[in-house]
Design a protein around this motif. Structure first.
Motif, PDB file in Angstrom:
ATOM      1  N   TRP A 261       0.833  -1.197   0.000  1.00 30.12           N
ATOM      2  CA  TRP A 261       0.000   0.000   0.000  1.00 30.12           C
ATOM      3  C   TRP A 261       0.870   1.251   0.000  1.00 30.12           C
ATOM      4  O   TRP A 261       0.557   2.240  -0.665  1.00 30.12           O
ATOM      5  CB  TRP A 261      -0.926   0.001   1.203  1.00 30.12           C
ATOM      6  CG  TRP A 261      -1.992  -1.055   1.179  1.00 30.12           C
ATOM      7  CD1 TRP A 261      -2.030  -2.166   0.378  1.00 30.12           C
ATOM      8  CD2 TRP A 261      -3.168  -1.093   1.978  1.00 30.12           C
ATOM      9  NE1 TRP A 261      -3.144  -2.903   0.645  1.00 30.12           N
ATOM     10  CE2 TRP A 261      -3.872  -2.279   1.619  1.00 30.12           C
ATOM     11  CE3 TRP A 261      -3.693  -0.286   2.962  1.00 30.12           C
ATOM     12  CZ2 TRP A 261      -5.073  -2.643   2.215  1.00 30.12           C
ATOM     13  CZ3 TRP A 261      -4.897  -0.646   3.562  1.00 30.12           C
ATOM     14  CH2 TRP A 261      -5.577  -1.801   3.184  1.00 30.12           C
ATOM     15  N   TYR A 265       1.074   4.220  -2.767  1.00 28.90           N
ATOM     16  CA  TYR A 265       0.988   5.633  -2.392  1.00 28.90           C
ATOM     17  C   TYR A 265       2.138   6.416  -3.021  1.00 28.90           C
ATOM     18  O   TYR A 265       1.939   7.519  -3.559  1.00 28.90           O
ATOM     19  CB  TYR A 265       1.022   5.749  -0.868  1.00 28.90           C
ATOM     20  CG  TYR A 265       0.869   7.156  -0.332  1.00 28.90           C
ATOM     21  CD1 TYR A 265      -0.379   7.657  -0.027  1.00 28.90           C
ATOM     22  CD2 TYR A 265       1.983   7.961  -0.124  1.00 28.90           C
ATOM     23  CE1 TYR A 265      -0.534   8.945   0.483  1.00 28.90           C
ATOM     24  CE2 TYR A 265       1.850   9.240   0.368  1.00 28.90           C
ATOM     25  CZ  TYR A 265       0.591   9.727   0.669  1.00 28.90           C
ATOM     26  OH  TYR A 265       0.456  11.013   1.155  1.00 28.90           O
ATOM     27  N   GLY A 270      -2.136   5.815  -5.119  1.00 25.40           N
ATOM     28  CA  GLY A 270      -2.563   5.599  -3.746  1.00 25.40           C
ATOM     29  C   GLY A 270      -3.423   4.358  -3.608  1.00 25.40           C
ATOM     30  O   GLY A 270      -3.336   3.419  -4.400  1.00 25.40           O
ATOM     31  N   ALA A 273      -9.482   3.226   1.145  1.00 25.26           N
ATOM     32  CA  ALA A 273      -9.702   2.789   2.519  1.00 25.26           C
ATOM     33  C   ALA A 273     -11.196   2.654   2.777  1.00 25.26           C
ATOM     34  O   ALA A 273     -11.694   2.981   3.833  1.00 25.26           O
ATOM     35  CB  ALA A 273      -9.079   3.766   3.505  1.00 25.26           C
ATOM     36  N   THR A 277     -13.398   6.754  -0.647  1.00 26.30           N
ATOM     37  CA  THR A 277     -12.194   7.274  -0.005  1.00 26.30           C
ATOM     38  C   THR A 277     -11.007   7.070  -0.927  1.00 26.30           C
ATOM     39  O   THR A 277     -11.004   6.196  -1.795  1.00 26.30           O
ATOM     40  CB  THR A 277     -11.916   6.571   1.336  1.00 26.30           C
ATOM     41  OG1 THR A 277     -11.596   5.204   1.083  1.00 26.30           O
ATOM     42  CG2 THR A 277     -13.137   6.641   2.241  1.00 26.30           C
ATOM     43  N   VAL A 279      -6.491   7.631  -0.616  1.00 25.92           N
ATOM     44  CA  VAL A 279      -5.311   8.073   0.127  1.00 25.92           C
ATOM     45  C   VAL A 279      -4.165   8.128  -0.875  1.00 25.92           C
ATOM     46  O   VAL A 279      -3.676   7.097  -1.337  1.00 25.92           O
ATOM     47  CB  VAL A 279      -4.971   7.115   1.287  1.00 25.92           C
ATOM     48  CG1 VAL A 279      -3.762   7.617   2.052  1.00 25.92           C
ATOM     49  CG2 VAL A 279      -6.159   6.954   2.218  1.00 25.92           C
ATOM     50  N   THR A 284      -6.288  13.375  -0.029  1.00 26.27           N
ATOM     51  CA  THR A 284      -6.677  12.330   0.903  1.00 26.27           C
ATOM     52  C   THR A 284      -8.105  12.593   1.351  1.00 26.27           C
ATOM     53  O   THR A 284      -8.410  13.654   1.898  1.00 26.27           O
ATOM     54  CB  THR A 284      -5.738  12.285   2.126  1.00 26.27           C
ATOM     55  OG1 THR A 284      -4.413  12.014   1.688  1.00 26.27           O
ATOM     56  CG2 THR A 284      -6.178  11.213   3.106  1.00 26.27           C
ATOM     57  N   LEU A 286     -10.855  10.638   3.636  1.00 23.19           N
ATOM     58  CA  LEU A 286     -11.028   9.522   4.549  1.00 23.19           C
ATOM     59  C   LEU A 286     -12.363   9.634   5.271  1.00 23.19           C
ATOM     60  O   LEU A 286     -12.803  10.721   5.636  1.00 23.19           O
ATOM     61  CB  LEU A 286      -9.909   9.484   5.590  1.00 23.19           C
ATOM     62  CG  LEU A 286      -8.613   8.775   5.206  1.00 23.19           C
ATOM     63  CD1 LEU A 286      -7.608   8.881   6.337  1.00 23.19           C
ATOM     64  CD2 LEU A 286      -8.863   7.318   4.873  1.00 23.19           C
ATOM     65  N   PHE A 295      -4.115   1.132  10.247  1.00 19.79           N
ATOM     66  CA  PHE A 295      -4.995   2.145   9.670  1.00 19.79           C
ATOM     67  C   PHE A 295      -4.702   3.523  10.249  1.00 19.79           C
ATOM     68  O   PHE A 295      -4.998   4.532   9.612  1.00 19.79           O
ATOM     69  CB  PHE A 295      -6.458   1.778   9.914  1.00 19.79           C
ATOM     70  CG  PHE A 295      -6.903   0.542   9.192  1.00 19.79           C
ATOM     71  CD1 PHE A 295      -6.193   0.063   8.098  1.00 19.79           C
ATOM     72  CD2 PHE A 295      -8.016  -0.155   9.609  1.00 19.79           C
ATOM     73  CE1 PHE A 295      -6.580  -1.073   7.436  1.00 19.79           C
ATOM     74  CE2 PHE A 295      -8.429  -1.296   8.948  1.00 19.79           C
ATOM     75  CZ  PHE A 295      -7.711  -1.768   7.866  1.00 19.79           C
ATOM     76  N   PHE A 298      -2.599   6.137   8.221  1.00 21.49           N
ATOM     77  CA  PHE A 298      -3.119   6.919   7.111  1.00 21.49           C
ATOM     78  C   PHE A 298      -2.918   8.400   7.378  1.00 21.49           C
ATOM     79  O   PHE A 298      -3.134   8.863   8.500  1.00 21.49           O
ATOM     80  CB  PHE A 298      -4.617   6.649   6.905  1.00 21.49           C
ATOM     81  CG  PHE A 298      -4.938   5.247   6.475  1.00 21.49           C
ATOM     82  CD1 PHE A 298      -3.950   4.401   5.997  1.00 21.49           C
ATOM     83  CD2 PHE A 298      -6.232   4.772   6.538  1.00 21.49           C
ATOM     84  CE1 PHE A 298      -4.242   3.114   5.598  1.00 21.49           C
ATOM     85  CE2 PHE A 298      -6.541   3.491   6.140  1.00 21.49           C
ATOM     86  CZ  PHE A 298      -5.539   2.664   5.677  1.00 21.49           C
TER      87      PHE A 298
END
Length: 489
Positions: A261, A265, A270, A273, A277, A279, A284, A286, A295, A298
């Motif tokens: 992951w 990113y 990315g 999540a 969402t 990231v 970002t 979320l 988690f 993040f």
């Protein structure tokens, strides 16, 4: 008498072909049981030391079976609502596949040359037999429930692929090299990196290792910079030592997933999540995420622009492959004489100069094509690993967590090819210049080494001086001798 005492008694059934198959079958069973023990021991240990445990031993064994199946990529159902759980703990998967490859290779080498071969299929059969028992144990009603047929098919396919790789004399390396060589052989000669499959494979391994290192560095940096929330940590600590140990174990088996992951990113796309969402370094978004330490790594929405700096990590990962390809291009390909694994069983040879017998370096377009092939190979692997590292934690919003496979593959291929191609061309030119040769732009313009060029020019200069002195002195024999001594271009 000496022959009877010096010969192992258990070797007699092996000559009939019965014992090697039985031994391979037991090796597959033992491999599966070792994998189960790796999961069972810590889970049962945590259940023993946890005060006021919610479930009994039956629920704990069901959890062990579910984790073992998840490690093979087989999804299970959780709870009364039968929420899908398909996130693969890659550490457990790597251990299972690695053990199968090693055991299949050992059994195949041991049964070579004996009658009644079938060691690799027997290993697969033994492993699958244990998988049947695990699926049956986890199939009834409970907190975790296996789907009998899909899960058994997934485990059988994973075990079959691992055994097939291990049964090959040198694993999957000849297979990958053969596919690359056949693909490169279809290109036009002007842009074909002849004999470059081995160099492309090595460069792809270097690029993949660089991307994984970038992901690991990003995960470690996020942890060191204090991205773990204080509230989540205090709740975990409040559960006692058993809760802390359980969370650490789950984080450990999911650590390879976190590294992948992190690599996604750094590549730019990315990962997701949950539904709605994203990231990534650019933005970002979320929503509520489960309370879990990984988690908590993040980044917060609206984090500082310093996160864009992580995009330089994939660029650095493309430098080493470019240098490797440039060096291979300067010498006219990688190591020759290895089997390509093609239908004809031929060998990959670098193209040779017909006059000097030396290797002909790749042209600049051929070097760029080799970099492109490296990017495509890395992109394919990144897409596959990205898909394996993600999955569902529940239905609805948590239906998918992890990188989007095809976006991750495209980004990895683009980064590696874009960075490695110019570096490979420059490294090729520099290596040829350091070796005293000139770099051909197209194949067919042969490279002339500096020493050979110097000798040729010296001979021509000597012949010209001799011819002039003969003309001035009026001696026609000297002039004719000079013409005969003048080497042909």
């Amino acid at each position: 008498m000496t022959q009877l005492t010096g010969r192992p008694i258990l070797g007699a059934p092996g000559e009939l072909g019965a014992r090697p198959v039985l031994s391979a079958l037991l090796a597959g069973v033992r491999t599966a049981l070792i994998g189960l023990c790796v999961v069972t021991v810590p889970v049962l240990g945590l259940w023993v030391v946890t005060p006021y445990a919610d479930g009994g031993a039956d629920g704990t064994l069901r959890l062990v079976a579910a984790l073992w199946l998840l490690g093979h990529g087989a999804p299970v159902l959780r709870g009364a609502a039968e929420a899908p759980l398909s996130v693969t703990p890659l550490l457990l998967g790597l251990l299972a596949v690695g053990q199968l490859v090693r055991v299949a290779g050992r059994v195949t080498a041991r049964s070579a040359g004996r009658p009644g071969r079938g060691g690799a299929p027997a290993v697969w059969a033994g492993y699958t037999a244990v998988a049947c028992g695990v699926v049956a144990q986890c199939a009834g009603p409970g907190e975790f429930r296996a789907r009998v047929l899909p899960d058994l098919v997934v485990v059988a396919l994973v075990a079959g692929a691992a055994v097939a790789v291990g049964a090959r004399p040198r694993g999957a390396v000849p297979l990958v090299t053969g596919v690359l060589e056949r693909w490169l052989a279809r290109l036009p000669e002007t842009v074909r990196p002849t004999g470059g499959a081995a160099a492309v494979r090595v460069a792809a391994l270097a690029a993949g290792g660089g991307l994984l290192a970038a992901g690991g560095l990003l995960v470690a940096g996020a942890a060191l910079l204090g991205a773990v929330s204080t509230s989540g940590s205090s709740e975990v600590l409040a559960g006692g030592p058993a809760a802390v140990a359980g969370v650490l174990l789950v984080s450990l088996v999911l650590l390879p997933n976190a590294v992948l992951w992190g690599a996604a990113y750094a590549l730019g796309p990315g990962f997701a999540a949950g539904e709605g969402t994203v990231v990534s370094p650019v933005r970002t978004v979320l929503g509520p995420v489960p309370d879990f330490p990984l988690f908590a790594l993040f980044p917060e929405p609206g984090a500082g622009g310093w996160r864009l700096a992580v995009c330089v990590l994939p660029a650095l990962a493309g430098v080493v492959p470019g240098l490797l390809l440039g060096r291979a291009a300067a010498v006219g390909g990688g190591r020759t004489g290895g089997r390509t694994g093609g239908r004809t069983g031929g060998r990959a040879h670098a193209r040779l100069d017909g006059r000097t017998g030396e290797r002909v370096p790749w042209s600049a377009p051929a070097t760029a094509v080799a970099a492109l092939a490296t990017g495509l190979l890395v992109g394919s692997a990144a897409a596959g690993l990205g898909g394996l590292s993600g999955g569902a934690l529940a239905a609805g919003r948590m239906a998918w967590l992890g990188p989007v496979p095809w976006w991750t593959g495209l980004a990895a291929a683009a980064w590696v090819a874009t960075v490695a191609a110019p570096i490979a061309v420059l490294a090729r030119a520099r290596s040829l210049r350091a070796a005293g040769g000139r770099a051909p732009l197209l194949p067919g313009v042969l490279t002339v080494p500096a020493r050979r060029s110097a000798l040729l020019l010296r001979a021509r200069a000597h012949a010209a001086v001799t011819r002039l002195s003969g003309i001035r002195s009026g001696d026609p024999d000297s002039a004719s001798d000079a013409d005969a001594a003048d080497p042909a271009p």
